[in-house]
Design a protein around this motif. Structure first.
Motif, PDB file in Angstrom:
ATOM      1  N   GLY A 230       0.811  -1.217   0.000  1.00 34.42           N
ATOM      2  CA  GLY A 230       0.000   0.000   0.000  1.00 34.42           C
ATOM      3  C   GLY A 230       0.841   1.262   0.000  1.00 34.42           C
ATOM      4  N   ASP A 231       1.958   1.246   0.743  1.00 33.95           N
ATOM      5  CA  ASP A 231       2.857   2.409   0.746  1.00 33.95           C
ATOM      6  C   ASP A 231       3.399   2.676  -0.656  1.00 33.95           C
ATOM      7  N   LEU A 232       3.802   1.603  -1.343  1.00 37.80           N
ATOM      8  CA  LEU A 232       4.341   1.765  -2.697  1.00 37.80           C
ATOM      9  C   LEU A 232       3.270   2.287  -3.649  1.00 37.80           C
ATOM     10  N   ILE A 233       2.046   1.751  -3.527  1.00 36.83           N
ATOM     11  CA  ILE A 233       0.960   2.209  -4.397  1.00 36.83           C
ATOM     12  C   ILE A 233       0.651   3.681  -4.147  1.00 36.83           C
ATOM     13  N   CYS A 234       0.641   4.087  -2.873  1.00 38.89           N
ATOM     14  CA  CYS A 234       0.401   5.488  -2.549  1.00 38.89           C
ATOM     15  C   CYS A 234       1.500   6.385  -3.124  1.00 38.89           C
ATOM     16  N   LEU A 235       2.739   5.932  -3.013  1.00 38.70           N
ATOM     17  CA  LEU A 235       3.853   6.713  -3.553  1.00 38.70           C
ATOM     18  C   LEU A 235       3.726   6.854  -5.066  1.00 38.70           C
ATOM     19  N   LEU A 236       3.354   5.766  -5.745  1.00 42.75           N
ATOM     20  CA  LEU A 236       3.186   5.822  -7.193  1.00 42.75           C
ATOM     21  C   LEU A 236       2.069   6.777  -7.591  1.00 42.75           C
ATOM     22  N   LYS A 237       0.984   6.801  -6.812  1.00 46.09           N
ATOM     23  CA  LYS A 237      -0.146   7.666  -7.139  1.00 46.09           C
ATOM     24  C   LYS A 237       0.136   9.124  -6.797  1.00 46.09           C
ATOM     25  N   CYS A 238       0.836   9.357  -5.708  1.00 49.66           N
ATOM     26  CA  CYS A 238       1.092  10.728  -5.261  1.00 49.66           C
ATOM     27  C   CYS A 238       2.197  11.408  -6.059  1.00 49.66           C
ATOM     28  N   SER A 239       3.061  10.631  -6.693  1.00 50.32           N
ATOM     29  CA  SER A 239       4.167  11.218  -7.434  1.00 50.32           C
ATOM     30  C   SER A 239       4.167  10.693  -8.863  1.00 50.32           C
ATOM     31  N   PRO A 240       3.575  11.425  -9.813  1.00 50.99           N
ATOM     32  CA  PRO A 240       3.593  10.979 -11.218  1.00 50.99           C
ATOM     33  C   PRO A 240       5.008  10.777 -11.748  1.00 50.99           C
ATOM     34  N   THR A 241       5.937  11.627 -11.297  1.00 47.84           N
ATOM     35  CA  THR A 241       7.320  11.488 -11.755  1.00 47.84           C
ATOM     36  C   THR A 241       7.906  10.157 -11.325  1.00 47.84           C
ATOM     37  N   PHE A 242       7.654   9.784 -10.063  1.00 44.57           N
ATOM     38  CA  PHE A 242       8.166   8.502  -9.573  1.00 44.57           C
ATOM     39  C   PHE A 242       7.506   7.339 -10.305  1.00 44.57           C
ATOM     40  N   SER A 243       6.214   7.444 -10.574  1.00 44.32           N
ATOM     41  CA  SER A 243       5.530   6.355 -11.277  1.00 44.32           C
ATOM     42  C   SER A 243       6.084   6.175 -12.688  1.00 44.32           C
ATOM     43  N   GLN A 244       6.389   7.287 -13.369  1.00 49.15           N
ATOM     44  CA  GLN A 244       6.980   7.191 -14.702  1.00 49.15           C
ATOM     45  C   GLN A 244       8.383   6.586 -14.628  1.00 49.15           C
ATOM     46  N   ALA A 245       9.159   7.019 -13.637  1.00 47.86           N
ATOM     47  CA  ALA A 245      10.495   6.450 -13.449  1.00 47.86           C
ATOM     48  C   ALA A 245      10.415   4.959 -13.141  1.00 47.86           C
ATOM     49  N   ALA A 246       9.370   4.559 -12.406  1.00 47.34           N
ATOM     50  CA  ALA A 246       9.203   3.143 -12.068  1.00 47.34           C
ATOM     51  C   ALA A 246       8.927   2.310 -13.315  1.00 47.34           C
ATOM     52  N   VAL A 247       8.106   2.835 -14.232  1.00 47.15           N
ATOM     53  CA  VAL A 247       7.818   2.111 -15.481  1.00 47.15           C
ATOM     54  C   VAL A 247       9.098   1.962 -16.308  1.00 47.15           C
ATOM     55  N   VAL A 248       9.853   3.053 -16.427  1.00 44.92           N
ATOM     56  CA  VAL A 248      11.116   2.995 -17.169  1.00 44.92           C
ATOM     57  C   VAL A 248      12.058   1.991 -16.522  1.00 44.92           C
ATOM     58  N   SER A 249      12.148   2.032 -15.191  1.00 43.90           N
ATOM     59  CA  SER A 249      13.031   1.123 -14.479  1.00 43.90           C
ATOM     60  C   SER A 249      12.637  -0.332 -14.713  1.00 43.90           C
ATOM     61  N   PHE A 250      11.327  -0.600 -14.729  1.00 43.31           N
ATOM     62  CA  PHE A 250      10.861  -1.976 -14.931  1.00 43.31           C
ATOM     63  C   PHE A 250      11.296  -2.506 -16.290  1.00 43.31           C
ATOM     64  N   PHE A 251      11.012  -1.762 -17.356  1.00 39.99           N
ATOM     65  CA  PHE A 251      11.331  -2.267 -18.691  1.00 39.99           C
ATOM     66  C   PHE A 251      12.836  -2.282 -18.945  1.00 39.99           C
ATOM     67  N   ASN A 252      13.550  -1.298 -18.420  1.00 44.17           N
ATOM     68  CA  ASN A 252      15.008  -1.310 -18.580  1.00 44.17           C
ATOM     69  C   ASN A 252      15.617  -2.499 -17.852  1.00 44.17           C
ATOM     70  N   SER A 253      15.100  -2.794 -16.663  1.00 44.32           N
ATOM     71  CA  SER A 253      15.597  -3.944 -15.908  1.00 44.32           C
ATOM     72  C   SER A 253      15.191  -5.255 -16.556  1.00 44.32           C
ATOM     73  N   LEU A 254      14.021  -5.264 -17.208  1.00 41.98           N
ATOM     74  CA  LEU A 254      13.606  -6.458 -17.946  1.00 41.98           C
ATOM     75  C   LEU A 254      14.632  -6.784 -19.029  1.00 41.98           C
ATOM     76  N   VAL A 255      15.094  -5.744 -19.708  1.00 40.82           N
ATOM     77  CA  VAL A 255      16.105  -5.935 -20.761  1.00 40.82           C
ATOM     78  C   VAL A 255      17.435  -6.347 -20.150  1.00 40.82           C
ATOM     79  N   ASP A 256      17.861  -5.642 -19.105  1.00 45.98           N
ATOM     80  CA  ASP A 256      19.139  -5.992 -18.464  1.00 45.98           C
ATOM     81  C   ASP A 256      19.118  -7.421 -17.943  1.00 45.98           C
ATOM     82  N   GLY A 257      18.002  -7.797 -17.295  1.00 44.20           N
ATOM     83  CA  GLY A 257      17.896  -9.159 -16.775  1.00 44.20           C
ATOM     84  C   GLY A 257      17.900 -10.200 -17.870  1.00 44.20           C
ATOM     85  N   GLY A 258      17.213  -9.903 -18.980  1.00 42.61           N
ATOM     86  CA  GLY A 258      17.210 -10.843 -20.091  1.00 42.61           C
ATOM     87  C   GLY A 258      18.577 -11.008 -20.714  1.00 42.61           C
TER      88      GLY A 258
END
Length: 444
Positions: A230-258
């Motif tokens: 819930g804390d993470l979800i609140c942070l994502l909703k309260c900070s659009p910048t952080f939520s966008q950075a989180a999406v970028v981080s997910f896909f970039n890490s998906l590539v790095d991990g692959g």
């Protein structure tokens, strides 16, 4: 640079730890193949086991990294850094003793458990330590220098691996890991979160996000304020910048991990690369990354900003990965390694963007959450791309395209690039700038 002098012992710790870990990297593919499929250039079992290990490490990191990051906000970075450094020693010791099949399996189990408990948390805590010591305006360059020191250890480790025997490689790795742990415990001074003037975002999130009072009363001791989903979800909703950075981080890490799971096995099957060629390839990448992070990044950040630097790194990385998938010559990977210097700007830029979204007492938590999101991608990547790579490298491939899985990774990085274009510079969070109504309105 202000605050940089206080980071010298952290830099030494990063260098020694990275050197000890990287020196073993060029050899581990050959060790794995020799233990599981002696005399073969292609081994599906090795690819599958490496993928499972990486996925399990991701599962552990999703749980442990936010937990460790939050605990470091309360008990100090140094105390929590001890855990991953201690765990990193044991797997090296096993392979330093023997690389026979039974010892390889022992290494595999211990390495998997150690990665689940500590992988990702060390760098998460290092970034939080830098955020404690360096003001907002200079944070991206400081993160870049920290990453540059890691890249320098990468260069040193791969260069040493090029000239050391396999047995000696793991012995050196074990010794350096021990030295890094002892050095950190003796010389690194703990940072003191909470010395700044920024308003903590998550404290206001706690006030605006509904929370069960009875469960709060039941939580006691060190775990009463640990981060929840819930804390993470609140942070994502309260900070659009952080939520966008989180999406970028997910896909970039998906590539790095692959790429981490399959690239070396792809190169071995496609071009018959061995330990020395892996070391040469990694060294070229490391030299470029070191020069870019230590010298180029501090120049570019004030000129173009961390958001544009992030997008540039992702675009060049995307092109590199797509070209890997159609590589027709063994020389192509060397050329791509030399062209990848901008891709190393991605993580420091993301960590800097995320660090500006919370107050000084929550740096460990936000870096841990960002690392946890990255780790979730590291769970998915090997489970998807290891079987896909094994299929297209085998004789049973539905059509001839050995680099098909690499091409899919390039498309995933393209998603990260387009998302990064939506990130806009956000001013540092100051006292009174974030109101309860803003967070409430965002959540509605």
């Amino acid at each position: 640079m202000e605050g940089l002098a206080g980071l010298s012992h952290l830099f030494v710790t990063i260098f020694l730890t990275g050197f000890g870990g990287i020196i073993a990297m060029p050899s581990i593919t050959d060790v794995t193949m020799a233990a599981l499929c002696p005399g073969q250039d292609q081994c599906s079992l090795a690819i599958y086991l490496s993928g499972i290990q990486q996925a399990m490490a991701g599962v552990g990191s999703v749980v442990m990294t936010p937990l460790i990051g939050n605990l470091s906000d309360r008990y100090g970075r140094k105390t929590l850094i001890t855990l991953p450094l201690t765990l990193s020693v044991i797997p090296h010791v096993i392979l330093a003793y023997s690389r026979e099949t039974k010892f390889f399996y022992a290494y595999y189990v211990v390495k998997t458990l150690a990665s689940m408990a500590g992988e990702g948390s060390f760098h998460c805590l290092a970034f939080a330590y830098v955020a404690d010591m360096v003001p907002d305006g200079k944070r991206t360059s400081a993160f870049g220098i920290l990453a540059g020191v890691g890249s320098a250890s990468f260069v040193g480790g791969t260069l040493a691996a090029r000239f050391l025997s396999t047995a000696l490689t793991f012995q050196v790795a074990a010794v350096l890991s021990m030295i890094a742990l002892v050095y950190m415990r003796i010389f690194l001074k703990d940072s003191v979160p909470g010395g700044g003037v920024s308003q903590p975002l998550l404290k206001e999130v706690e006030e605006t996000c509904a929370e069960d009072d009875s469960s709060r009363k039941r939580a006691t001791g060190a775990f009463k304020k640990l981060p929840s989903l819930g804390d993470l979800i609140c942070l994502l909703k309260c900070s659009p910048t952080f939520s966008q950075a989180a999406v970028v981080s997910f896909f970039n890490s998906l590539v790095d991990g692959g790429l981490m799971a399959v690239l070396l096995y792809y190169l071995k099957a496609r071009f018959q690369f061995n330990k020395n060629q892996f070391a040469d390839l990694l060294m070229i990448t490391g030299v470029g990354a070191t020069l870019a992070q230590l010298f180029l990044m501090p120049i570019l950040v004030p000129v173009i900003g961390e958001e544009k630097l992030l997008s540039t790194g992702l675009l060049i990385g995307c092109i590199n990965v797509l070209v890997y998938s159609i590589a027709w010559s063994a020389w192509v990977p060397y050329a791509l390694a030399g062209c990848s210097i901008f891709s190393v700007f991605v993580r420091p830029s993301l960590c800097s963007i995320a660090s500006k979204q919370v107050g000084p007492t929550e740096q460990g938590m936000v870096q841990g959450c960002l690392s946890g999101i990255s780790s979730s991608a590291n769970i998915i990547a090997p489970l998807v791309f290891s079987p896909l790579t094994a299929l297209f490298l085998s004789e049973n491939a539905p059509f001839y395209y050995p680099g098909f899985s690499i091409m899919c990774l390039g498309l995933a990085m393209m998603i990260a690039f387009f998302q990064s274009l939506m990130i806009r510079a956000a001013p540092p969070i100051a006292v009174g700038k974030i109101s309860n109504s803003r967070c409430t309105d965002t959540l509605v």
